[in-house]
Design an enzyme around this catalytic site. Structure first.
Site, PDB file in Angstrom:
ATOM      1  N   THR A  42       7.503  32.835  39.481  1.00 23.14           N
ATOM      2  CA  THR A  42       8.291  34.071  39.392  1.00 23.14           C
ATOM      3  C   THR A  42       8.352  34.605  37.974  1.00 23.14           C
ATOM      4  OG1 THR A  42       9.617  33.444  41.272  1.00 23.14           O
ATOM      5  CG2 THR A  42      10.631  34.998  39.773  1.00 23.14           C
ATOM      6  N   SER A  89       4.511  28.111  42.684  1.00 21.12           N
ATOM      7  CA  SER A  89       4.542  26.644  42.568  1.00 21.12           C
ATOM      8  C   SER A  89       4.551  25.947  43.924  1.00 21.12           C
ATOM      9  CB  SER A  89       5.716  26.180  41.718  1.00 21.12           C
ATOM     10  OG  SER A  89       6.935  26.367  42.391  1.00 21.12           O
ATOM     11  N   THR A 122       9.680  27.993  40.002  1.00 24.40           N
ATOM     12  CA  THR A 122      10.841  27.092  40.049  1.00 24.40           C
ATOM     13  C   THR A 122      10.881  26.205  41.300  1.00 24.40           C
ATOM     14  OG1 THR A 122      12.206  28.765  41.136  1.00 24.40           O
ATOM     15  CG2 THR A 122      12.266  28.690  38.717  1.00 24.40           C
ATOM     16  N   ASP A 123      10.153  26.607  42.361  1.00 23.72           N
ATOM     17  CA  ASP A 123      10.288  25.880  43.628  1.00 23.72           C
ATOM     18  C   ASP A 123       9.935  24.394  43.504  1.00 23.72           C
ATOM     19  OD1 ASP A 123      11.073  28.227  44.776  1.00 23.72           O
ATOM     20  OD2 ASP A 123       9.205  28.596  45.856  1.00 23.72           O
TER      21      ASP A 123
HETATM   22  N1  ASP Z   1       8.137  30.984  44.652  1.00 27.18           N
HETATM   23  C1  ASP Z   1       8.303  30.921  43.219  1.00 27.18           C
HETATM   24  C2  ASP Z   1       7.517  29.734  42.674  1.00 27.18           C
HETATM   25  O1  ASP Z   1       7.979  28.632  42.707  1.00 27.18           O
HETATM   26  C3  ASP Z   1       9.718  30.813  42.869  1.00 27.18           C
HETATM   27  C4  ASP Z   1      10.033  30.828  41.402  1.00 27.18           C
HETATM   28  O2  ASP Z   1       9.215  30.690  40.521  1.00 27.18           O
HETATM   29  O3  ASP Z   1      11.233  30.980  41.110  1.00 27.18           O
HETATM   30  O4  ASP Z   1       6.431  29.943  42.224  1.00 27.18           O
END
Ligand code: ASP
Length: 354
Positions: A42, A89, A122-123
């Site tokens: 993200t 991620s 973040t995932d």
């Molecule tokens: N779907 C995203 C990821 O993990 C979420 C994020 O980065 O907050 O790539």
């Protein structure tokens, strides 16, 4: 007398104005070099609307564009950017983990580099951070960061998280603390920090332990250290690895089923992490399948679906103890443990050590 007074006053004013000019922050001459390795997420994502914090495309902006978006970065470090991958991620796999870890180790070997920042979705950020915590062979700071809001959103948290991550990676007092997760003014350990909320900015929390520190005016202030071993104190060496052993996670719930274990074994899992109910309890529905898997030398590790707490020994429930690792981090450790041993006693020791 009047003249004397006013000239003294004027003199004080001059001194004050010179010191005001000098008080402007000046970039120190020998800034530390921080290498930023970008992987997507993200933090590198964009959406059509400024109000959008879901439904955007992650992994769009390049490392160079990310760094350009952060004012003042050049005042705290010489920063270089490098793209490892540019993906969400959820799509990080073992191949990406190995590629990233090898590159982090290579970059840290350079005497010119003081620390590394990894930008990441973040995932699954905590899985990558804990993997690096176990395989980085340097005590220089390695910091993983991300953002919950895409770069195009109002109040995007990416630029300040990058600035803070670089500030920590550049700080000499950050050395030897293991891999850190820096977001939202907080410095957390990769061993304990986990994503606790699917949407909110304040999502990364150190479950079962305190933060390592905080940032005030972009200055890291450290409070604690973790006692679990990491980085240079582990036996894990990724330099020659081209793949990792297959380890699956199976969730516990009411009326659960043994066929998930049978499927994992049939698909050549070398280990299975049970995200068990409570303190890693195993229901009567899954016990026969667990025993069958163990007879085929598949290592079973009990952890907890609560995401926090320590797994105690219990004769009723077969399998190794996942210590206080959540299931996704227990999987990371079991994959690495299986690269150096297949002895259950030695692997159990590793779970209590790292
Ligand atoms: N779907 C995203 C990821 O993990 C979420 C994020 O980065 O907050 O790539």
């Amino acid at each position: 007398m009047k003249v004397l007074k006013s000239s003294v006053f004027a003199g004080i004013l001059t001194v004050l104005s010179i010191s005001t000019v000098n008080a402007q922050p000046q970039p120190p001459k020998d800034l530390p070099h921080v290498a930023v390795l970008a992987t997507g997420g993200t933090i590198a994502g964009t959406a059509d609307q400024e109000t959008q914090t879901t439904g955007y495309k992650p992994g769009v902006l390049t490392a160079a564009a990310l760094l350009k978006s952060v004012p003042s970065l050049d005042k705290i470090a010489k920063v270089s950017g490098e793209q490892i991958v540019n993906i969400g991620s959820d799509n990080v796999d073992n191949e990406v983990l190995l590629k990233l870890a090898k590159r982090v180790n290579e970059v840290l070997e350079s005497p010119d580099v003081s620390g590394v920042v990894v930008t990441h979705g973040t995932d699954t950020l905590e899985e990558t951070a804990y993997f690096l915590n176990l395989v980085v062979k340097s005590d220089k700071p390695v910091v993983v960061t991300g953002s919950m809001r895409p770069a195009s959103a109002i109040g995007a948290d990416g630029p300040s998280n990058i600035l803070q991550a670089v500030a920590v990676a550049a700080a000499p007092e950050a050395r030897g603390r293991g891999v850190m997760i820096v977001m939202n003014d907080r410095i957390g350990s990769a061993r304990y920090t986990t994503k606790t909320d699917a949407n909110s900015v304040d999502t990364f929390k150190p479950v079962g332990g305190g933060y390592l520190g905080t940032l005030v005016n972009q200055q890291p202030i450290f409070e604690t250290r973790v006692v679990k071993k990491h980085t240079v104190e582990t036996p894990f060496d990724v330099s020659k690895l081209t793949a990792l052993p297959k380890v699956d996670i199976i969730y516990g719930y009411q009326n659960d089923n043994g066929y998930m274990f049978d499927a994992a074994v049939a698909n050549h899992a070398q280990g299975i992490i049970i995200a068990g109910v409570g303190a890693g309890s195993e229901s009567r529905f899954i016990l026969p399948a667990i025993k069958k898997a163990m007879e085929q030398n598949v290592l079973i590790v009990r952890s907890t679906r609560t995401g926090a707490g320590f797994i105690p020994e219990d004769e009723a429930y077969p399998g190794l103890l996942g210590d206080s690792l959540n299931p996704q981090k227990a999987r990371i450790l079991l994959m690495l443990a299986l690269t150096v041993s297949s002895d259950p006693a030695k692997i159990q020791e590793m779970f209590h050590t790292y």
